[in-house]
Design an enzyme around this catalytic site. Structure first.
Site, PDB file in Angstrom:
ATOM      1  N   HIS A  25      -4.908  -6.513 -15.454  1.00  0.00           N
ATOM      2  CA  HIS A  25      -3.841  -7.956 -15.374  1.00  0.00           C
ATOM      3  C   HIS A  25      -2.687  -6.471 -15.042  1.00  0.00           C
ATOM      4  CE1 HIS A  25      -1.268 -10.964 -17.635  1.00  0.00           C
ATOM      5  NE2 HIS A  25      -0.634  -9.546 -17.777  1.00  0.00           N
ATOM      6  N   GLU A  26      -2.650  -5.839 -15.767  1.00  0.00           N
ATOM      7  CA  GLU A  26      -1.341  -4.838 -14.938  1.00  0.00           C
ATOM      8  C   GLU A  26      -1.516  -4.420 -13.160  1.00  0.00           C
ATOM      9  OE1 GLU A  26       1.407  -4.889 -16.339  1.00  0.00           O
ATOM     10  OE2 GLU A  26       1.059  -5.854 -18.658  1.00  0.00           O
ATOM     11  N   HIS A  29      -0.460  -7.790 -11.201  1.00  0.00           N
ATOM     12  CA  HIS A  29       1.084  -7.757 -11.141  1.00  0.00           C
ATOM     13  C   HIS A  29       1.113  -6.439  -9.847  1.00  0.00           C
ATOM     14  CE1 HIS A  29       2.340 -10.084 -14.643  1.00  0.00           C
ATOM     15  NE2 HIS A  29       1.256  -9.854 -15.434  1.00  0.00           N
TER      16      HIS A  29
END
Length: 124
Positions: A25-26, A29
């Site tokens: 997820h990170e 980003h």
């Protein structure tokens, strides 16, 4: 005694699985922010004492891995209520914000497909 060991093993595997989701997820980003040439100050997975940290001059980002991988964040200058976030075009900010959830969705679909579950309808 054996049940307690299995419980500890399952808890550890669950925390590692959540850590993998958070990492993906990170990372999405961070990659989207870098794609749009936005600065990133920190890329961190976990809370608690730092196990590993490294400053990458090429990406100008401080990478950290903490003891308990249940949270994570990417610090992009100006994100949130900071007025400099408004300098980014709205569609770019939207792509950066949606990159994480879409990466988790892709990871879930990919894992189910790898296990032989038909998630995506077959065309041919």
């Amino acid at each position: 005694m054996i049940d307690a060991l299995y419980t500890i093993l399952y808890l550890a595997l669950g925390i590692l699985a959540i850590g993998l989701l958070i990492l993906v997820h990170e990372l999405a980003h961070w990659m989207a922010a870098k794609w749009f040439r936005m600065g990133t100050w920190y890329f961190q997975v976990g809370i608690g004492p730092r196990l590993w940290g490294w400053y990458c001059k090429r990406f100008q980002t401080w990478f950290e891995l903490r003891l308990i991988p249940i949270v994570g964040f990417v610090r992009i200058p100006g994100v949130g209520f900071d007025p400099t976030w408004r300098a980014a075009k709205p569609w770019k900010a939207t792509v950066v914000l949606l990159a994480g959830p879409l990466a988790n969705l892709a990871l879930g679909v990919g894992m189910l497909e790898a296990l032989g579950k038909q998630v995506i309808p077959r065309i041919f």
